[in-house]
Design a protein around this motif. Sequence first.
Motif, PDB file in Angstrom:
ATOM      1  N   ARG A   1      10.500  13.921  -0.768  1.00 64.49           N
ATOM      2  CA  ARG A   1      10.815  12.545  -0.079  1.00 64.49           C
ATOM      3  C   ARG A   1      12.387  12.704   0.482  1.00 64.49           C
ATOM      4  NH1 ARG A   1       8.784   7.582  -1.735  1.00 64.49           N
ATOM      5  NH2 ARG A   1      11.201   6.729  -1.881  1.00 64.49           N
TER       6      ARG A   1
ATOM      7  N   THR B   1       0.833  -1.240   0.025  1.00 64.41           N
ATOM      8  CA  THR B   1      -0.129  -0.032  -0.211  1.00 64.41           C
ATOM      9  C   THR B   1       0.855   1.319   0.007  1.00 64.41           C
ATOM     10  OG1 THR B   1      -0.023  -0.088   2.310  1.00 64.41           O
ATOM     11  CG2 THR B   1      -1.999  -1.251   1.131  1.00 64.41           C
ATOM     12  N   GLY B   2       2.196   1.201   0.135  1.00 65.14           N
ATOM     13  CA  GLY B   2       3.052   2.400   0.175  1.00 65.14           C
ATOM     14  C   GLY B   2       2.917   2.965   1.811  1.00 65.14           C
ATOM     15  N   MET B   3       2.176   2.100   2.540  1.00 61.84           N
ATOM     16  CA  MET B   3       2.016   2.806   3.995  1.00 61.84           C
ATOM     17  C   MET B   3       3.612   2.692   4.822  1.00 61.84           C
ATOM     18  SD  MET B   3      -0.531   2.050   7.115  1.00 61.84           S
ATOM     19  CE  MET B   3       0.521   0.776   8.061  1.00 61.84           C
TER      20      MET B   3
ATOM     21  N   HIS C   1      -5.911   3.760  12.115  1.00 57.41           N
ATOM     22  CA  HIS C   1      -4.492   4.255  11.570  1.00 57.41           C
ATOM     23  C   HIS C   1      -4.146   5.313  12.253  1.00 57.41           C
ATOM     24  CE1 HIS C   1      -2.153   5.195   8.213  1.00 57.41           C
ATOM     25  NE2 HIS C   1      -2.579   6.540   8.189  1.00 57.41           N
TER      26      HIS C   1
ATOM     27  N   LEU D   1      12.164  14.614   3.708  1.00 61.47           N
ATOM     28  CA  LEU D   1      11.652  13.757   4.896  1.00 61.47           C
ATOM     29  C   LEU D   1      12.464  12.378   5.005  1.00 61.47           C
ATOM     30  CD1 LEU D   1       7.490  13.766   3.645  1.00 61.47           C
ATOM     31  CD2 LEU D   1       9.002  14.926   5.697  1.00 61.47           C
ATOM     32  N   GLY D   2      13.634  12.404   4.674  1.00 65.01           N
ATOM     33  CA  GLY D   2      14.511  11.444   4.952  1.00 65.01           C
ATOM     34  C   GLY D   2      14.089  10.138   4.394  1.00 65.01           C
ATOM     35  N   LEU D   3      13.103   9.980   3.505  1.00 70.34           N
ATOM     36  CA  LEU D   3      12.807   8.541   2.956  1.00 70.34           C
ATOM     37  C   LEU D   3      13.947   7.897   2.215  1.00 70.34           C
ATOM     38  CD1 LEU D   3       8.986   9.044   2.407  1.00 70.34           C
ATOM     39  CD2 LEU D   3      10.036   7.783   4.177  1.00 70.34           C
ATOM     40  N   GLU D   4      14.635   9.012   1.453  1.00 70.19           N
ATOM     41  CA  GLU D   4      15.668   8.393   0.583  1.00 70.19           C
ATOM     42  C   GLU D   4      16.924   9.398   1.018  1.00 70.19           C
ATOM     43  OE1 GLU D   4      15.312   7.720  -3.805  1.00 70.19           O
ATOM     44  OE2 GLU D   4      13.357   8.405  -3.268  1.00 70.19           O
TER      45      GLU D   4
ATOM     46  N   LEU E   1      -0.312   5.911  14.414  1.00 68.86           N
ATOM     47  CA  LEU E   1       0.636   6.984  14.350  1.00 68.86           C
ATOM     48  C   LEU E   1       0.889   7.919  15.582  1.00 68.86           C
ATOM     49  CD1 LEU E   1      -0.633   8.415  11.079  1.00 68.86           C
ATOM     50  CD2 LEU E   1       1.681   7.845  11.514  1.00 68.86           C
TER      51      LEU E   1
ATOM     52  N   ALA F   1      -1.574   5.892   0.365  1.00 71.21           N
ATOM     53  CA  ALA F   1      -0.874   5.032   1.102  1.00 71.21           C
ATOM     54  C   ALA F   1      -1.237   4.548   2.361  1.00 71.21           C
ATOM     55  CB  ALA F   1       0.898   5.532   1.245  1.00 71.21           C
ATOM     56  N   VAL F   2      -2.285   4.208   2.786  1.00 71.67           N
ATOM     57  CA  VAL F   2      -2.819   3.605   3.881  1.00 71.67           C
ATOM     58  C   VAL F   2      -3.228   2.219   3.680  1.00 71.67           C
ATOM     59  CG1 VAL F   2      -3.415   5.839   5.143  1.00 71.67           C
ATOM     60  CG2 VAL F   2      -4.878   4.538   3.397  1.00 71.67           C
ATOM     61  N   GLN F   3      -3.159   1.442   4.722  1.00 70.52           N
ATOM     62  CA  GLN F   3      -3.530  -0.065   4.559  1.00 70.52           C
ATOM     63  C   GLN F   3      -5.228  -0.036   4.732  1.00 70.52           C
ATOM     64  OE1 GLN F   3      -0.694  -2.213   7.255  1.00 70.52           O
ATOM     65  NE2 GLN F   3      -1.977  -3.725   6.839  1.00 70.52           N
ATOM     66  N   GLY F   4      -5.864  -0.514   3.649  1.00 69.23           N
ATOM     67  CA  GLY F   4      -7.333  -0.442   3.366  1.00 69.23           C
ATOM     68  C   GLY F   4      -8.168  -1.196   4.603  1.00 69.23           C
TER      69      GLY F   4
ATOM     70  N   ALA G   1      14.702   2.353  -0.687  1.00 68.34           N
ATOM     71  CA  ALA G   1      13.793   3.446  -0.354  1.00 68.34           C
ATOM     72  C   ALA G   1      12.537   2.749  -0.356  1.00 68.34           C
ATOM     73  CB  ALA G   1      13.907   4.553  -1.488  1.00 68.34           C
ATOM     74  N   PRO G   2      11.518   3.220   0.739  1.00 66.23           N
ATOM     75  CA  PRO G   2      10.269   2.524   0.946  1.00 66.23           C
ATOM     76  C   PRO G   2       9.335   3.228  -0.303  1.00 66.23           C
ATOM     77  CG  PRO G   2      10.560   4.380   2.334  1.00 66.23           C
ATOM     78  CD  PRO G   2      11.972   4.254   1.746  1.00 66.23           C
TER      79      PRO G   2
ATOM     80  N   ARG H   1      14.579   3.024  11.274  1.00 61.98           N
ATOM     81  CA  ARG H   1      13.968   1.894  10.481  1.00 61.98           C
ATOM     82  C   ARG H   1      14.326   0.793  11.295  1.00 61.98           C
ATOM     83  NH1 ARG H   1      14.634   3.267   4.396  1.00 61.98           N
ATOM     84  NH2 ARG H   1      13.997   5.714   4.498  1.00 61.98           N
TER      85      ARG H   1
ATOM     86  N   ASP I   1       1.231  10.806   0.040  1.00 58.85           N
ATOM     87  CA  ASP I   1       0.478   9.995  -0.895  1.00 58.85           C
ATOM     88  C   ASP I   1      -0.846   9.645   0.214  1.00 58.85           C
ATOM     89  OD1 ASP I   1      -0.796   8.357  -2.348  1.00 58.85           O
ATOM     90  OD2 ASP I   1       0.788   7.079  -2.617  1.00 58.85           O
TER      91      ASP I   1
ATOM     92  N   ALA J   1       3.449  15.783   7.435  1.00 60.00           N
ATOM     93  CA  ALA J   1       3.757  15.501   6.008  1.00 60.00           C
ATOM     94  C   ALA J   1       2.530  14.558   5.475  1.00 60.00           C
ATOM     95  CB  ALA J   1       4.906  14.838   5.800  1.00 60.00           C
TER      96      ALA J   1
END
Lengths: 257, 239
Positions: free
Chosen positions: B45, A85-87, B93, B48-51, B97, B83-86, A256-257, A98, B80, B77
């Motif tokens: 991204r 899902t990208g979550m 959710h 936010l330090g995702l990469e 967090l 990007a949450v689990q349905g 990368a996620p 992480r 997307d 932030a």
Amino acid sequence: MRRALAAEWIKLRSVRSTYWTLAGVPAAVVIAALLALHASSLYDGASAEAKANAVVSPLETVAAMIAQLCLAVLGVRSITAEHATGMLRTTFTAMPRRGAVLAAKAVLIGATGLVAGLATLFPAYFLSRWIAGDRPLVFNESTLSQDLPSLLAGASLVALFALVGLGLGAVLRNAATALGAIFALWYVLPMIALNLPAPWGPRLGAVMLANLAFQLSGDPPYPGALMLSPWIAAAAMFLYGAAALTAAALALTRRAP
Amino acid sequence: MIEVSGLTKRYGPATAVDDLSFQVRPGLVTGFLGPNGAGKTTTLRLILGLEPPSAGRALVHGRPYPELRDPLLRVGALLDAGAVQGDRSARDHLRWLAASNGIGPRRVAEVLELSGLTGVARRRVGRFSLGMRQRLGIAAALLGDPEVLVFDEPVNGLDPEGVRWIRDLLRARATEGRTVLVSSHLISEMALTADHLIVVARGRLLADTPLAGLTARFPTLEDAYLSLTSGHVDYRGVA
């Protein structure tokens, strides 16, 4: 770390799939009980000669195999559902460390696996013996203190399957691929090992994840099995878990996620 | 305060973000504009330090984002909304967090109320429309009542009431002295919301200017934007 544990615990409890996979535990106990009923009724209708030779292998072992698969699925899903899902991006934005996220998942999935293992093996053990009663079926002719090591080893193997599922899910990032790998570890490779000629078949069989619990408690899983010492079996189990979690840590921190 | 200096991100031979430097100051809504593929989302991204960046750095509150303790209390932030689990409820959710940053359950109820989701809080997110997911993403960003807000396309899928809500919310936060960075393709929306604009194309900075500075020379912000990016568009349709 405490906050990561709290967050991951809410995640684990707030999706239905957790309860569906854990439903495999009572189902496994019921299957063990049904097998005990079946074996007992076969025994009761058998000839005197067949009765004298009756051997039934421990039924909690069958239940444990079902639990291993269910808990591996739980481990896989705990991470691949976030990838799909990208979550995972939200997770790593909220918890940039992480390694702490993975550690929290591993603690909770491992503990759930251990509890599920105990909740499978002990009820299946007592129920199958109660159903068999005083019929001499070999499996019910030992005492609890004799069987305790194998029950505890079996429960820890269920926890290990859950952790290996988590590790494979983190590395492969896709539930279907990871479940394929789990099935290979759980069934395909042990079957190949069983059918390879000696000495390679028994050697490979000895280090199969599914067979390690038997060596840990010193009970041969099948006739002719090569038996490692309990200490080596414990080391091998530790290595499986360490390898799965190390690979997961590298995958989560490097990609990368 | 967000400080980006010499920020560069390469994927093999392709350069997504190319030596980008700018500051996002408190007290203003800063619009982040650029054509498709300009590197806006990659820049967010990286912030936010995702990469990790290939070169340069992005600092939030003077530090790289991953070094912030309980980052949700400092930065909110929305990247997307999908990007949450349905299979999890909106409330659950937000609960996980909140727990991850030591935020109490009362705040979860507050942001549900703020985003208009209280009535559907126990419904699974998989049943939500895009606009409702967007509201959930915004609720999540506001959870820690942070001084810095980073929103990527926040009005996507929102109804007119929702668009107005976001606009008022962003304006109000900036007026309180918070730092607001918001990316969008919707120029008309930016003209209504932003005080300051950062325009990028092909990963490079094209403009870093107050809104008034851009619109002074052109009849509309759209004309100004199109003139600015005319030589830098990778994907162009034909009328």
